[in-house]
Design a protein around this motif. Structure first.
Motif, PDB file in Angstrom:
ATOM      1  N   TRP A   1       0.714  -1.825   0.111  1.00 11.23           N
ATOM      2  CA  TRP A   1       0.116  -0.264  -0.232  1.00 11.23           C
ATOM      3  C   TRP A   1       0.553   1.364   0.392  1.00 11.23           C
ATOM      4  O   TRP A   1       0.007   2.421  -0.286  1.00 11.23           O
ATOM      5  CB  TRP A   1      -0.647   0.104   0.988  1.00 11.23           C
ATOM      6  CG  TRP A   1      -2.110  -0.453   1.366  1.00 11.23           C
ATOM      7  CD1 TRP A   1      -1.589  -2.082   1.678  1.00 11.23           C
ATOM      8  CD2 TRP A   1      -3.396  -1.037   1.082  1.00 11.23           C
ATOM      9  NE1 TRP A   1      -3.037  -2.844   1.117  1.00 11.23           N
ATOM     10  CE2 TRP A   1      -3.998  -2.005   0.788  1.00 11.23           C
ATOM     11  CE3 TRP A   1      -3.635   0.170   0.000  1.00 11.23           C
ATOM     12  CZ2 TRP A   1      -5.435  -1.966  -0.176  1.00 11.23           C
ATOM     13  CZ3 TRP A   1      -5.076   0.123  -0.536  1.00 11.23           C
ATOM     14  CH2 TRP A   1      -5.471  -1.077  -0.894  1.00 11.23           C
ATOM     15  N   THR A   2       1.743   1.163   0.028  1.00  7.38           N
ATOM     16  CA  THR A   2       2.926   1.978   0.391  1.00  7.38           C
ATOM     17  C   THR A   2       3.063   2.747  -1.573  1.00  7.38           C
ATOM     18  O   THR A   2       2.911   2.289  -2.314  1.00  7.38           O
ATOM     19  CB  THR A   2       4.438   1.934   0.741  1.00  7.38           C
ATOM     20  OG1 THR A   2       5.107   0.756  -0.181  1.00  7.38           O
ATOM     21  CG2 THR A   2       4.281   1.384   1.936  1.00  7.38           C
ATOM     22  N   ARG A   3       3.882   4.094  -1.260  1.00  7.96           N
ATOM     23  CA  ARG A   3       3.666   5.056  -2.304  1.00  7.96           C
ATOM     24  C   ARG A   3       5.354   4.565  -3.040  1.00  7.96           C
ATOM     25  O   ARG A   3       4.417   4.615  -3.927  1.00  7.96           O
ATOM     26  CB  ARG A   3       3.940   7.100  -1.870  1.00  7.96           C
ATOM     27  CG  ARG A   3       3.893   7.299  -2.997  1.00  7.96           C
ATOM     28  CD  ARG A   3       4.842   9.126  -2.645  1.00  7.96           C
ATOM     29  NE  ARG A   3       5.511   9.837  -3.356  1.00  7.96           N
ATOM     30  CZ  ARG A   3       5.038  10.915  -3.219  1.00  7.96           C
ATOM     31  NH1 ARG A   3       5.857  10.989  -1.808  1.00  7.96           N
ATOM     32  NH2 ARG A   3       5.631  11.945  -4.177  1.00  7.96           N
ATOM     33  N   ASP A   4       5.896   4.477  -2.229  1.00 11.73           N
ATOM     34  CA  ASP A   4       7.074   3.426  -2.951  1.00 11.73           C
ATOM     35  C   ASP A   4       6.144   2.282  -4.267  1.00 11.73           C
ATOM     36  O   ASP A   4       6.897   2.242  -5.917  1.00 11.73           O
ATOM     37  CB  ASP A   4       7.772   3.102  -2.571  1.00 11.73           C
ATOM     38  CG  ASP A   4       8.891   4.660  -2.803  1.00 11.73           C
ATOM     39  OD1 ASP A   4       8.701   5.858  -2.635  1.00 11.73           O
ATOM     40  OD2 ASP A   4       9.741   4.244  -1.218  1.00 11.73           O
ATOM     41  N   ALA A   5       5.665   1.525  -3.852  1.00 14.08           N
ATOM     42  CA  ALA A   5       5.514   0.916  -4.420  1.00 14.08           C
ATOM     43  C   ALA A   5       4.570   0.762  -6.007  1.00 14.08           C
ATOM     44  O   ALA A   5       3.986   0.475  -6.669  1.00 14.08           O
ATOM     45  CB  ALA A   5       4.221  -0.137  -3.285  1.00 14.08           C
ATOM     46  N   GLN A   6       3.101   1.932  -5.577  1.00 13.65           N
ATOM     47  CA  GLN A   6       2.827   2.802  -6.455  1.00 13.65           C
ATOM     48  C   GLN A   6       4.090   2.915  -7.641  1.00 13.65           C
ATOM     49  O   GLN A   6       3.561   2.641  -9.033  1.00 13.65           O
ATOM     50  CB  GLN A   6       2.245   3.778  -6.132  1.00 13.65           C
ATOM     51  CG  GLN A   6       1.084   3.884  -4.815  1.00 13.65           C
ATOM     52  CD  GLN A   6       0.000   4.327  -4.754  1.00 13.65           C
ATOM     53  OE1 GLN A   6       0.091   4.912  -5.576  1.00 13.65           O
ATOM     54  NE2 GLN A   6      -0.056   4.887  -3.403  1.00 13.65           N
ATOM     55  N   ARG A   7       5.035   3.359  -7.450  1.00 15.40           N
ATOM     56  CA  ARG A   7       6.546   4.296  -8.423  1.00 15.40           C
ATOM     57  C   ARG A   7       6.879   3.068  -9.316  1.00 15.40           C
ATOM     58  O   ARG A   7       7.086   3.029  -9.753  1.00 15.40           O
ATOM     59  CB  ARG A   7       6.894   4.621  -7.719  1.00 15.40           C
ATOM     60  CG  ARG A   7       8.351   5.803  -8.160  1.00 15.40           C
ATOM     61  CD  ARG A   7       9.420   5.690  -7.339  1.00 15.40           C
ATOM     62  NE  ARG A   7       8.767   7.453  -7.028  1.00 15.40           N
ATOM     63  CZ  ARG A   7       9.212   8.032  -6.229  1.00 15.40           C
ATOM     64  NH1 ARG A   7      10.185   8.125  -6.106  1.00 15.40           N
ATOM     65  NH2 ARG A   7       8.656   9.577  -5.832  1.00 15.40           N
ATOM     66  N   VAL A   8       6.373   1.714  -8.433  1.00 11.11           N
ATOM     67  CA  VAL A   8       7.276   0.665  -9.044  1.00 11.11           C
ATOM     68  C   VAL A   8       6.314  -0.209  -9.451  1.00 11.11           C
ATOM     69  O   VAL A   8       6.623  -0.333 -10.885  1.00 11.11           O
ATOM     70  CB  VAL A   8       7.452  -0.633  -8.384  1.00 11.11           C
ATOM     71  CG1 VAL A   8       8.102  -1.979  -8.768  1.00 11.11           C
ATOM     72  CG2 VAL A   8       8.877  -0.169  -7.262  1.00 11.11           C
ATOM     73  N   THR A   9       5.407   0.504  -9.569  1.00  9.40           N
ATOM     74  CA  THR A   9       3.978  -0.737 -10.260  1.00  9.40           C
ATOM     75  C   THR A   9       3.554   0.466 -11.637  1.00  9.40           C
ATOM     76  O   THR A   9       3.843  -0.077 -12.813  1.00  9.40           O
ATOM     77  CB  THR A   9       2.807  -0.502  -9.820  1.00  9.40           C
ATOM     78  OG1 THR A   9       2.869  -0.987  -8.665  1.00  9.40           O
ATOM     79  CG2 THR A   9       1.373  -0.591 -10.560  1.00  9.40           C
ATOM     80  N   ARG A  10       4.379   1.738 -12.136  1.00 13.97           N
ATOM     81  CA  ARG A  10       4.336   2.628 -12.666  1.00 13.97           C
ATOM     82  C   ARG A  10       4.994   2.426 -14.058  1.00 13.97           C
ATOM     83  O   ARG A  10       5.139   2.417 -15.035  1.00 13.97           O
ATOM     84  CB  ARG A  10       4.077   4.076 -12.094  1.00 13.97           C
ATOM     85  CG  ARG A  10       3.354   4.276 -11.728  1.00 13.97           C
ATOM     86  CD  ARG A  10       2.780   6.291 -11.638  1.00 13.97           C
ATOM     87  NE  ARG A  10       3.389   6.767 -10.848  1.00 13.97           N
ATOM     88  CZ  ARG A  10       3.690   6.653  -9.490  1.00 13.97           C
ATOM     89  NH1 ARG A  10       2.741   6.585  -8.403  1.00 13.97           N
ATOM     90  NH2 ARG A  10       4.261   7.436  -8.598  1.00 13.97           N
ATOM     91  N   ALA A  11       6.263   2.284 -12.644  1.00 13.29           N
ATOM     92  CA  ALA A  11       7.497   2.232 -14.129  1.00 13.29           C
ATOM     93  C   ALA A  11       7.150   0.719 -14.285  1.00 13.29           C
ATOM     94  O   ALA A  11       7.319   0.800 -16.049  1.00 13.29           O
ATOM     95  CB  ALA A  11       8.967   1.898 -13.371  1.00 13.29           C
ATOM     96  N   ALA A  12       7.070  -0.370 -13.578  1.00 15.94           N
ATOM     97  CA  ALA A  12       6.900  -1.620 -14.498  1.00 15.94           C
ATOM     98  C   ALA A  12       5.770  -1.492 -15.780  1.00 15.94           C
ATOM     99  O   ALA A  12       5.911  -2.276 -17.070  1.00 15.94           O
ATOM    100  CB  ALA A  12       6.625  -2.500 -13.520  1.00 15.94           C
ATOM    101  N   VAL A  13       4.881  -0.725 -15.941  1.00 11.56           N
ATOM    102  CA  VAL A  13       3.468  -1.027 -16.335  1.00 11.56           C
ATOM    103  C   VAL A  13       4.055  -0.038 -17.912  1.00 11.56           C
ATOM    104  O   VAL A  13       3.661  -0.201 -18.924  1.00 11.56           O
ATOM    105  CB  VAL A  13       2.600   0.148 -16.175  1.00 11.56           C
ATOM    106  CG1 VAL A  13       1.020   0.369 -17.004  1.00 11.56           C
ATOM    107  CG2 VAL A  13       1.676  -1.323 -14.701  1.00 11.56           C
TER     108      VAL A  13
END
Length: 514
Positions: A314-326
């Motif tokens: 749920w953390t903000r950095d997890a969203q950053r990893v998701t966006r970059a992979a996408v």
């Protein structure tokens, strides 16, 4: 209070911390396909995947055994040295995973764990303590899983795309090809998740004996495929346009849940085994180190660790990893990514060497709210299903393979199959993929050297060494966060400038036509 007692309780705190870091980085591996296709909002996708992660974590003991005592021989270490080795792994792993996460870089928590265990054991005892054959087996499994996922993702996506093409919303096309495609996916997921991922359960073993062992795997799988195809066909007939619209989207969600379950089974070892091993060694200090590592881990402990992993998702950095992979596998021409200039130069050479062919994926579109659809539902279903199958197969054999590598390979392979990596920011997307792979090798070297140094510092200086390495951990986190935020701002500034330039160019063209 002696050093071993201090380290045992510090290890429990670091266990919780590391669980969060593993969830923070590997969130991209679970929800990126569903999120990239905008099938579910990210929060809902994470919530659903979290339930499957916790369930899988409760059944992860075979992989735990590999990580707890498969990499080095604990019987050669004293209690004090063994506990130092496990704590050193945490002090390096938490900062290494955080640094990669804050830069949006997916990294293998499995590979980090393996090389950190190797580094700690070598730093404290020497090369002879390491089970090099087991290390080789795990590393071979990681590389094989990447190749398997890449080939499977490319071939499956190319076959399915050849059948469906860009007619993803055409009812007649979905009625013709949807049943056998989704039936094949469901059969594969059933095989890998039930018979491989949960093969140790008595009910699964009994069912296997009465079906597969009696009638051969080929006959059972073909029969299951036929039944699944029929059921999907009936669903499409009954559901009408609703089924046509959401068939592949539903398969992507099912694949995501299976991947989350396999993730919980496999990657729990990466964050739980060092801390649990250290605490069990201290608690059973009257026994030998070799005996203490054989103590079974209660299911409730695995459940709590699974909940902590979900917290990291749920953390903000997890969203950053998701966006970059996408974005790396996006169908859109221009994406928000970073790659070094030398990686982009290599990528431009690769793009120039490849023949120019029309892409096979549907044209990129946006949602009514203006958000990009980076994947179509068919590709999202292939990414999540192929990744889940490979991870479940590895978990059944007690091999902690990399969920990160497998999921990333699926994204790139399906993108190559759809030919979406050859136009627009092709050099940036391929350059990013090259940079990610290079950073995987860098992570391995950093893990070995850093853990060996940390282990020696704690061994020689005790609590002072522990405090110094913990302070260094926090300092590196602070520096990495600041530089990652600066890089993120530069990337988004480049995107804004590029969009403004395109708007000006389009305005000039319209003026000339007028």
């Amino acid at each position: 209070m002696d050093l071993v007692t201090v380290l045992a309780f510090v290890g429990l705190a670091l266990l919780a911390w590391d669980c969060i870091e593993v969830g923070r980085n590997d969130a991209a591996n679970i929800v990126n396909a569903v999120f990239g296709a905008r099938i579910l909002p990210r929060r809902l996708a994470v919530a659903l995947a979290g339930v499957a992660v916790i369930l899988g974590a409760s059944l992860s003991t075979p992989v735990m055994e590999t990580a707890r005592k498969g990499i080095f021989d604990p019987s050669l270490l004293t209690l004090r040295v063994a506990v130092i080795a496990y704590i050193s792994v945490y002090l390096v792993d938490t900062v290494l995973l955080y640094a990669y996460s804050t830069f949006g870089m997916p990294v293998s928590t499995t590979a980090c764990l393996i090389f950190e265990l190797v580094g700690a054991s070598m730093g404290l005892y020497g090369v002879s303590i390491v089970h090099w054959d087991k290390v080789g087996t795990v590393l071979a499994a990681i590389f094989v899983s990447i190749i398997m996922t890449g080939l499977a993702g490319f071939l499956i996506q190319r076959v399915f795309r050849a059948a469906v093409g860009s007619r993803i919303d055409d009812r007649e096309t979905i009625l013709l090809h949807g049943p056998w495609i989704c039936g094949l996916m469901l059969t594969g997921l059933l095989w890998f998740m039930v018979f491989k991922g949960m093969g140790s359960l008595s009910v699964v073993q009994s069912f296997r004996e009465s079906t597969i062992d009696t009638y051969t795997p080929v006959f059972v799988l073909l029969t299951a495929w036929g039944i699944a195809t029929l059921l999907v066909h009936l669903f499409l007939r009954v559901s009408g346009d609703f089924g046509t619209k959401y068939l592949f989207a539903g398969m992507a969600v099912i694949g995501m849940l299976c991947l989350a379950f396999a993730f919980g089974q496999n990657d729990l070892a990466n964050c739980a085994s060092p801390g649990l091993s250290a605490f069990w060694l201290w608690k059973n200090s009257h026994e030998s180190v070799a005996t203490a590592t054989k103590i079974p881990i209660p299911p409730w402990v695995l459940f709590v660790c699974g909940c902590l992993i979900v917290g990291g998702m749920w953390t903000r950095d997890a969203q950053r990893v998701t966006r970059a992979a996408v974005n790396t596998g996006s169908q859109f021409d221009h994406v928000a990514l970073y790659a070094p200039n030398w990686c982009r130069a290599v990528a431009r050479w690769i793009v120039a060497a490849l023949p120019r062919r029309p892409e096979l994926a549907p044209p990129p579109v946006k949602t009514p709210t203006g958000k990009k659809l980076h994947y179509d539902p068919l590709r999202a279903a292939v990414i999540s299903s192929a990744s889940a199958g490979v991870i479940a197969l590895a978990s059944s054999r007690g091999l902690p393979v990399s969920t990160t590598y497998v999921a990333f390979a699926a994204v790139i392979a399906t993108g190559l199959a759809d030919r979406v990596l050859s136009r627009g920011d092709a050099d940036l997307k391929i350059g990013r993929a090259i940079w990610v792979v290079v950073c995987w090798f860098l992570a391995a070297g950093i893990a070995v050297v850093a853990t060996a140094v940390v282990a020696r510092l704690i061994f020689h200086f005790g609590v002072i060494g522990l405090a110094a390495t913990a302070a260094l951990n926090l300092l590196v986190r602070f520096v990495a966060k600041r530089r990652a935020d600066e890089q993120e701002e530069r990337v988004h500034l480049r995107i804004r400038e590029s969009a403004s330039a395109e708007e000006r160019s389009q305005h000039d063209q319209d003026a000339e036509q007028f």
